[in-house]
Design an enzyme around this catalytic site. Structure first.
Site, PDB file in Angstrom:
ATOM      1  N   LYS A  82      39.673   9.092 166.015  1.00 29.94           N
ATOM      2  CA  LYS A  82      38.386   8.403 166.118  1.00 29.94           C
ATOM      3  C   LYS A  82      38.509   7.151 166.985  1.00 29.94           C
ATOM      4  CE  LYS A  82      34.391   7.320 163.233  1.00 29.94           C
ATOM      5  NZ  LYS A  82      33.861   7.325 161.849  1.00 29.94           N
TER       6      LYS A  82
ATOM      7  N   ASP B  30      34.377   4.413 157.600  1.00 30.14           N
ATOM      8  CA  ASP B  30      34.602   5.519 156.661  1.00 30.14           C
ATOM      9  C   ASP B  30      36.066   5.752 156.332  1.00 30.14           C
ATOM     10  OD1 ASP B  30      35.204   6.382 159.199  1.00 30.14           O
ATOM     11  OD2 ASP B  30      34.304   8.365 158.973  1.00 30.14           O
TER      12      ASP B  30
ATOM     13  N   GLU C 265      32.013   4.133 152.704  1.00 26.15           N
ATOM     14  CA  GLU C 265      30.898   5.009 153.085  1.00 26.15           C
ATOM     15  C   GLU C 265      30.636   6.022 151.982  1.00 26.15           C
ATOM     16  OE1 GLU C 265      30.028   7.016 157.193  1.00 26.15           O
ATOM     17  OE2 GLU C 265      31.046   8.513 155.957  1.00 26.15           O
TER      18      GLU C 265
ATOM     19  N   HIS D  19      24.072   9.058 154.630  1.00 25.01           N
ATOM     20  CA  HIS D  19      25.217   8.161 154.628  1.00 25.01           C
ATOM     21  C   HIS D  19      24.758   6.736 154.330  1.00 25.01           C
ATOM     22  CE1 HIS D  19      27.970  10.784 157.424  1.00 25.01           C
ATOM     23  NE2 HIS D  19      27.437  11.467 156.440  1.00 25.01           N
TER      24      HIS D  19
ATOM     25  N   ARG E 117      31.827  10.988 148.126  1.00 21.40           N
ATOM     26  CA  ARG E 117      30.923  12.107 148.341  1.00 21.40           C
ATOM     27  C   ARG E 117      30.243  12.489 147.031  1.00 21.40           C
ATOM     28  NH1 ARG E 117      33.897  16.827 151.183  1.00 21.40           N
ATOM     29  NH2 ARG E 117      33.571  15.393 152.933  1.00 21.40           N
TER      30      ARG E 117
ATOM     31  N   LYS F  72      40.678   8.274 154.419  1.00 25.85           N
ATOM     32  CA  LYS F  72      40.688   9.031 155.670  1.00 25.85           C
ATOM     33  C   LYS F  72      42.114   9.301 156.147  1.00 25.85           C
ATOM     34  CE  LYS F  72      37.856   8.975 159.902  1.00 25.85           C
ATOM     35  NZ  LYS F  72      36.805   9.868 159.356  1.00 25.85           N
TER      36      LYS F  72
ATOM     37  N   ALA G 148      28.882  22.198 155.873  1.00 23.77           N
ATOM     38  CA  ALA G 148      29.874  21.260 156.408  1.00 23.77           C
ATOM     39  C   ALA G 148      31.287  21.770 156.158  1.00 23.77           C
ATOM     40  CB  ALA G 148      29.682  19.887 155.760  1.00 23.77           C
TER      41      ALA G 148
END
Length: 346
Positions: free
Chosen positions: A82, A96, A166, A147, A101, A74, A178
């Protein structure tokens, strides 16, 4: 390959560092120490995410189409944002920081992969969260995906135990939606991905998501569930015309400056300049992960001090797979545009 060790500082100190970063006092000694510690905390997640990626690739093997698996750590600005939006969240429990993915051909394949995890009693890692946004799409913005969040466990190398990973499992259609949300958010200068920004755009993407659900046979977005398919598409058409969404998408383009793109590297550092609609791609092999993290941190530091750069470090294999897994990083929403036009004109 040398992976970053877990910081020896206590979790209390790491969490305190996260709180200090929210203050944006970039030049204070306290801030500089905190950003250095937070970067080490993020970097240590590279070891468990690599382990999970290998497992995920095995689970998608043999499914229809061309499944794509990608991983990323991230972005620090996103971590700080966040922490700011959720005051009770702690840096050490953010789920996360390490994200994987899987992009699959259809809903059935997405559920097959999720079930492979959930029914595997021998899987050593601790499942701590399940969010099935395919069967229960998020009402506020229409987000759809599955998720799974795990705490890492490994008897062979227990140093990394407890770090969180995650896994996002989604279909290609959910992925292009998305991608469009994130990319348009970048162009508009709004955090649409984080459910923030102009309400008209948030409503538009939620409505499009509800329309896409008819294409996949999944539940509609709750606040639009009273609409039939034709009514939903009619509303999408009206909102698209009011926003000029497709015309705006057509006007956006980017220039890719790819360094070393002929070879299949392990890590790609993408540095987006949203003002110039340009991107530079730096590539690193497995042995140069520390150099990748060093460059990543340097670009993030420049961004924090006012530059228009948005760096992100990802791993998806060859450049072709990278573009498919993260088209938003290349400012590419052409597939969303085509799908939307087809739906409106049917």
């Amino acid at each position: 390959m040398a992976f970053t060790k877990v910081p020896t500082e206590s979790k209390t100190k790491i969490n305190k560092a996260g709180k200090i970063l929210i203050k944006d006092d970039f030049f204070s000694h306290e801030y500089q120490y905190s950003i250095e510690l937070a970067n080490r905390w993020r970097a240590c997640h590279a070891y468990p995410i690599n382990t999970f990626q290998a497992t995920l690739r095995k689970k998608v093997k043999g499914l229809s189409g061309e499944p794509i698996v990608a991983q990323r750590l991230k972005r620090m600005p996103t971590i700080i944002d966040k922490l700011s939006r959720f005051p009770n969240m702690q840096l050490t429990t953010m789920q996360d920081i390490a994200g994987l993915r899987a992009i699959l051909e259809n809903v059935n394949d997405a559920k097959i992969v999720a079930d492979k995890y959930l029914t595997n009693k021998g899987f050593p890692h601790e499942l701590i969260g399940i969010d099935n946004y395919i069967d229960s799409p998020r009402d506020i913005d229409g987000y759809r995906s599955i998720h799974l969040t795990y705490k890492y466990r490994n008897k062979v190398n227990p140093e990394y135990d407890g770090l969180r990973v995650e896994i996002q499992i989604r279909t290609k259609l959910q992925h292009i939606w998305a991608t469009a949300v994130e990319t348009m958010g970048t162009f508009l200068g709004q955090a649409l991905k984080s459910k923030q920004g102009d309400q008209d755009w948030l409503d538009f993407f939620a409505l499009v998501s509800s329309a896409f659900s008819f294409l996949e046979g999944t539940p509609q977005v709750p606040r639009y569930s009273h609409l039939t398919k034709s009514e939903t598409i009619s509303e999408v058409t009206k909102m698209e015309k009011a926003l000029g969404a497709i015309e705006k998408m057509k006007n956006f383009s980017t220039v890719i400056d790819s360094i070393g793109s002929r070879k299949s590297y392990t890590y790609h550092l993408l540095v987006l300049n949203s003002m110039e609609h340009s991107i530079r791609v730096y590539t690193y092999d497995r042995e140069n992960f520390e150099k990748a993290m060093e460059d990543y941190t340097r670009f993030e530091s420049e961004a924090a001090q006012g530059s228009k750069l948005e760096p992100v470090l990802v791993s998806a294999g060859p450049m072709e797979n990278l573009r498919k897994a993260y088209p938003n990083l290349f400012l590419d929403i052409s597939e969303f545009e085509r799908t939307l036009l087809t739906m409106i004109n049917q």
